[in-house]
Design a protein around this motif. Structure first.
Motif, PDB file in Angstrom:
ATOM      1  N   VAL A  20       0.850  -1.194   0.000  1.00  0.00           N
ATOM      2  CA  VAL A  20       0.000   0.000   0.000  1.00  0.00           C
ATOM      3  C   VAL A  20       0.890   1.249   0.000  1.00  0.00           C
ATOM      4  O   VAL A  20       1.518   1.567   1.016  1.00  0.00           O
ATOM      5  N   PHE A  22       1.593   5.225   0.307  1.00  0.00           N
ATOM      6  CA  PHE A  22       0.889   6.265   1.050  1.00  0.00           C
ATOM      7  C   PHE A  22       1.678   7.563   1.037  1.00  0.00           C
ATOM      8  O   PHE A  22       2.874   7.585   0.744  1.00  0.00           O
ATOM      9  N   GLN A  23       0.969   8.647   1.380  1.00  0.00           N
ATOM     10  CA  GLN A  23       1.582   9.967   1.441  1.00  0.00           C
ATOM     11  C   GLN A  23       0.983  10.743   2.603  1.00  0.00           C
ATOM     12  O   GLN A  23      -0.231  10.712   2.823  1.00  0.00           O
ATOM     13  N   ARG A  30       6.361  10.173   2.375  1.00  0.00           N
ATOM     14  CA  ARG A  30       5.731   9.175   1.518  1.00  0.00           C
ATOM     15  C   ARG A  30       6.301   7.811   1.895  1.00  0.00           C
ATOM     16  O   ARG A  30       7.358   7.723   2.537  1.00  0.00           O
ATOM     17  N   ARG A  32       5.565   3.121   1.797  1.00  0.00           N
ATOM     18  CA  ARG A  32       4.801   1.931   1.432  1.00  0.00           C
ATOM     19  C   ARG A  32       4.724   1.022   2.653  1.00  0.00           C
ATOM     20  O   ARG A  32       5.671   0.956   3.446  1.00  0.00           O
ATOM     21  N   GLU A 260      -3.707  -0.332   6.137  1.00  0.00           N
ATOM     22  CA  GLU A 260      -4.466   0.928   6.213  1.00  0.00           C
ATOM     23  C   GLU A 260      -4.770   1.326   7.654  1.00  0.00           C
ATOM     24  O   GLU A 260      -4.655   2.507   8.014  1.00  0.00           O
ATOM     25  N   LEU A 263      -1.589   2.704   9.184  1.00  0.00           N
ATOM     26  CA  LEU A 263      -1.287   4.050   8.693  1.00  0.00           C
ATOM     27  C   LEU A 263      -2.225   5.082   9.302  1.00  0.00           C
ATOM     28  O   LEU A 263      -1.806   6.202   9.631  1.00  0.00           O
ATOM     29  N   TYR A 264      -3.482   4.707   9.460  1.00  0.00           N
ATOM     30  CA  TYR A 264      -4.435   5.629  10.090  1.00  0.00           C
ATOM     31  C   TYR A 264      -4.031   5.896  11.532  1.00  0.00           C
ATOM     32  O   TYR A 264      -4.034   7.040  11.990  1.00  0.00           O
ATOM     33  N   ARG A 273      -2.953   9.783   2.961  1.00  0.00           N
ATOM     34  CA  ARG A 273      -3.629   9.349   1.735  1.00  0.00           C
ATOM     35  C   ARG A 273      -2.986   8.055   1.248  1.00  0.00           C
ATOM     36  O   ARG A 273      -1.755   7.958   1.182  1.00  0.00           O
ATOM     37  N   VAL A 274      -3.822   7.061   0.934  1.00  0.00           N
ATOM     38  CA  VAL A 274      -3.302   5.809   0.387  1.00  0.00           C
ATOM     39  C   VAL A 274      -3.676   5.708  -1.089  1.00  0.00           C
ATOM     40  O   VAL A 274      -4.671   6.288  -1.528  1.00  0.00           O
ATOM     41  N   ALA A 277      -3.181  -0.385  -4.211  1.00  0.00           N
ATOM     42  CA  ALA A 277      -2.219  -1.371  -3.734  1.00  0.00           C
ATOM     43  C   ALA A 277      -1.656  -2.184  -4.894  1.00  0.00           C
ATOM     44  O   ALA A 277      -2.290  -2.356  -5.938  1.00  0.00           O
TER      45      ALA A 277
END
Length: 334
Positions: A20, A22-23, A30, A32, A260, A263-264, A273-274, A277
């Motif tokens: 995944v 992400f940024q 940024r 992954r 996810e 990351l959250y 932001r993802v 994948a």
């Protein structure tokens, strides 16, 4: 807002074996994240390595997948370590867009001694040597290879050193491996290898804001001029590292957490932001045709030396597939 309410009911999580990207724009970061399940389990079970070797190779696979999925072209990313420890070689081959294969080489006697002495850290198992990270864009392009010394650091630290030396990009890496109990097809509990990882970097455009200490003046000794200049960290990057340091190893492998949700948990206050994948497959590129092509280049003497019990048997080190050939295919016809 609670975590459970942060994802719409229709949200589709990437799940296992999917990287995944992400940024975190507010922090100029940024990266992954990934959790590997059946793909990793298939590779490790096929080889049936001793558990310390399997764990070590699993971390190498996670790191390679995180790096290889960043390639924007058709090619390969190859991880290869050579060292003086009981596990003297690890090879992971990632072929774009999503194929990975891997194997480890180890000395059975030295590994047994290490297990008996409880000397099972990454540093103790791998010892000292070099790690080569190779980007191969195909036969018409020149390979790029970065070599990092294995000098007593674990794979997370070695990866950070690689990016600091080769790309001057501030990078943080977390890797974790676990063997969990899952429910098998027959309802009975089975052991399953899992692994997870996260790589996060300062965005390239932010490098201009990385404040450097003043270089010595013109009369400074050469040794001072050649010394590595440490950047003064931006507050944003310091915050990213602080957040990443809170990751528990279990979070990287727990299927109930997933990329996810992790990351959250880390970045929701800053907004993360993802992106789509990238799935990862246990997929070896060997074939009967490729091996036959190699054997076709052997001399008659080499072919005869390869014959055992009337045939030539070749086993792929990556996927353990055995290919048997009739020697007559490669010997000169009378």
């Amino acid at each position: 807002m609670s975590e459970s309410s942060s994802f719409p009911d229709e949200y589709v999580f990437a799940g296992d074996d999917a990287v995944v990207p992400f940024q975190v724009q507010d922090l100029d970061a940024r990266g992954r994240a990934v959790q590997l399940g059946s793909t990793l389990d298939g590779i490790l079970n096929r080889h049936d390595y001793p558990e310390p070797v399997a764990k070590l190779l699993a971390e190498a696979i996670v790191l390679t997948v995180l790096l290889g999925t960043s390639l924007k072209f058709e090619g390969k990313f190859i991880f290869q370590s050579q060292s003086d420890g009981p596990v003297d070689m690890l090879v992971v081959d990632f072929r774009t867009p999503n194929s990975v294969r891997a194997y480890a080489r180890y000395d059975e006697d030295r590994l047994a001694d290490a297990i008996e002495a409880d000397e099972l850290s990454q540093v103790e198992l791998m010892g000292r040597g070099t790690l080569a990270l190779t980007v191969d864009q195909g036969e018409y392009s020149q390979r790029y290879q970065g070599i990092v010394a294995m000098d007593g650091s674990n794979l997370e630290e070695i990866a950070k050193t690689y990016f600091r030396q080769s790309e001057q990009i501030p990078t943080d890496v977390r890797l974790s491996v676990a063997k969990l109990i899952a429910r098998g097809e027959n309802g009975k509990p089975v052991e399953q290898w899992r692994a997870g990882g996260l790589i996060v970097q300062f965005l390239p455009e932010s490098e201009l804001r990385m404040r450097q200490r003043d270089l010595p003046g013109g009369d400074a000794p050469t040794s001072e001029l050649d010394a590595e200049v440490e950047p003064v960290e931006d507050d944003e990057w310091s915050e990213v590292k602080a957040l990443v340091s809170t990751i528990e190893s279990s979070e990287l492998t727990d299927p109930q957490v997933g990329a996810e949700r992790l990351l959250y948990r880390l970045f929701h206050e800053r907004g993360v932001r993802v992106f789509d994948a990238v799935t990862v497959n246990d997929d070896c590129s060997c074939s009967r045709e490729k091996i036959a092509g190699v054997l076709s280049g052997f001399t008659a003497e080499e072919i005869n030396d390869s014959i055992e019990e009337g045939k030539i048997s070749v086993t792929c080190e990556f996927c353990s597939t055995q290919y048997d050939f009739d020697p007559a295919e490669f010997l000169p016809k009378n």
